[in-house]
Design an enzyme around this catalytic site. Structure first.
Site, mmCIF file in Angstrom:
data_model
loop_
_atom_site.group_PDB
_atom_site.id
_atom_site.type_symbol
_atom_site.label_atom_id
_atom_site.label_comp_id
_atom_site.label_asym_id
_atom_site.label_seq_id
_atom_site.Cartn_x
_atom_site.Cartn_y
_atom_site.Cartn_z
ATOM 1 N N GLU A 1 0.597 -1.262 -0.023
ATOM 2 C CA GLU A 1 0.006 -0.041 0.024
ATOM 3 C C GLU A 1 0.884 1.259 0.086
ATOM 4 O OE1 GLU A 1 -2.960 -0.550 3.106
ATOM 5 O OE2 GLU A 1 -4.179 -2.024 1.935
ATOM 6 N N GLU B 1 -6.816 -7.466 -2.069
ATOM 7 C CA GLU B 1 -6.902 -7.346 -0.478
ATOM 8 C C GLU B 1 -8.461 -6.857 -0.545
ATOM 9 O OE1 GLU B 1 -5.083 -5.402 2.645
ATOM 10 O OE2 GLU B 1 -2.895 -5.695 1.967
#
Ligand SMILES: *[C@@H]1O[C@H](CO)[C@@H](O)[C@H](O)[C@H]1NC(C)=O
Ligand SMILES: *[C@@H]1O[C@H](CO)[C@@H](O)[C@H](O)[C@H]1NC(C)=O
Length: 372
Positions: free
Chosen positions: A195, A301
């Site tokens: 991320e 995710e």
């Protein structure tokens, strides 16, 4: 070279560096095939999950048992943390992979260091599970970029991406990990960061870093896929927060970089201030960009915080993703795997789907059946 254009066996071997004795059997390398993934010679839509914690377990039997559960459940892809950056030695046999002290970094190759990652790779090889191995966290869990800060003389992630010393340290770590598993057929893909964001930065900052880093990984390993590990921000859509470019990400620009093999995106509606219904459009928007760029998308995710909705909401997203299997979506890996280790349930962060639970039946057994 784009792995889409896999050449016949002989030609590819000839293209490898002359000094390379460690040629990996081509058929067993996970690769891109059009807008899909090819694993062990089979091109189709694939499912899997995330386990940030499996490399931090200290018992080989636990690792092996958990991998065997994934195998019998029909999962193929497992995403893991290939980093564990510490600013002080945690002591005992607590696992860490890299220790920052003063102005330097030391990689821990000991029994509580990369040997734990070795155990994961070995068990994955045994059970035919393919790993996405991530190199650094944007967040401070398990150290992250912030663990590098004082050693490389910066104070923010935005500076970290551009600072020569931080990048030398990071690349040194990347090189150690890539060289360690360079010939393993258990590597699905190398992943540059978890991320990554650069809040308020021009998107060119991250795009330049992704280009430099993916080229670097490709210089170390001609075979395995490379991906970014981003949340998928920065693309045309309904204009809500996740679609904006304010976190410094441009999804299409990063995906188009020559040494990035496929796209990744995540989905956490409650953390992003959008509704669960937002999820289907989010999947569709990324599939569209992947189709345009000509590389597969992995829905990497996803999760809802309300446990009562794990099955109903997340299976809806899975169906949307699978429905786009001929239109850019190549697979999905929910956050996160739950199982038993050391006689106890593994970390429940509210998103955990435990092996053997009714949510597992819903999100794994039933999903795998639908995929066929
Ligand atoms: C991760 O990225 C975001 C956006 O740039 C930032 O707010 C956050 O602080 C970052 N994490 C760390 C540990 O710096
Ligand atoms: C991909 O990376 C390799 C190794 O660093 C580099 O030689 C090559 O130029 C890159 N590919 C493209 C098309 O830029």
């Amino acid at each position: 070279m784009k792995l889409t254009n896999i050449l016949p066996f002989v030609a590819v071997v000839a293209a490898l560096p002359a000094a390379s004795n460690d040629v990996v059997p081509r058929a067993s390398i996970s690769k891109v095939d059009g807008l899909k993934f090819n694993i062990d010679g089979v091109t189709k839509y694939y499912a899997g999950t995330n386990s940030y914690w499996i490399p931090f377990l200290t018992n080989d039997n636990d690792v092996d048992t958990i991998m065997s559960h994934l195998k019998t459940s029909g999962h193929k892809i497992l995403r893991i943390w290939g980093f564990n950056d510490a600013k002080s030695n945690p002591g005992g046999n607590t696992v860490y992979f890299q220790l920052f002290s003063g102005t330097s970094a030391t990689i821990n190759t000991g029994a509580n260091g990369l040997q734990r990652l070795d155990a994961v790779v070995k068990a994955a090889e045994k059970h035919g599970i393919k790993l996405i191995i991530n190199f650094v966290n944007n967040w401070t869990d398990y150290g992250g970029m912030a663990a590098y800060f004082s050693a490389c003389g910066v104070t923010s992630n935005a500076q970290w991406y551009a600072a020569a010393k931080c990048q030398t340290m990071y690349q040194n770590y990347v090189k150690t990990v890539v060289n360690r598993y360079r010939t393993s057929t258990a590597v699905f893909a190398w992943e540059l960061a978890n991320e990554p964001r650069c809040n308020g930065c021009a998107t060119s900052v991250l795009t330049a870093w992704v280009r430099k880093t993916s080229d670097y990984v490709r210089s170390l390993d001609a075979d395995h896929m490379i991906t970014l590990g981003d949340e998928g921000f920065g693309l045309a859509g309904d204009g809500s927060y996740p679609y904006q470019f304010s976190e410094g990400l441009d999804f299409a620009a990063n995906l188009a970089l020559p040494n990035i093999s496929f796209g990744t995106f995540h989905l956490y509606p409650s953390a992003w201030g959008v509704s669960n219904d937002f999820g289907n459009g989010w999947v569709q928007a990324h599939a569209k960009v992947c189709q345009q760029v000509g590389k597969p998308c992995l829905f990497e995710e996803y999760g809802v915080t309300d446990k009562a909705q794990h099955c109903s909401v997340e299976s809806g997203w899975q169906k949307t993703s699978l429905g786009l299997k001929d239109a850019g979506m190549a697979g999905d890996t929910f956050w996160q795997l739950g199982d038993t280790a050391n006689g106890q349930k593994t970390h429940d962060d509210g998103h955990t789907i435990y092996y053997g639970s009714s949510d597992w039946t819903c999100l794994v057994t039933d999903h795998i059946k639908r995929i066929g």
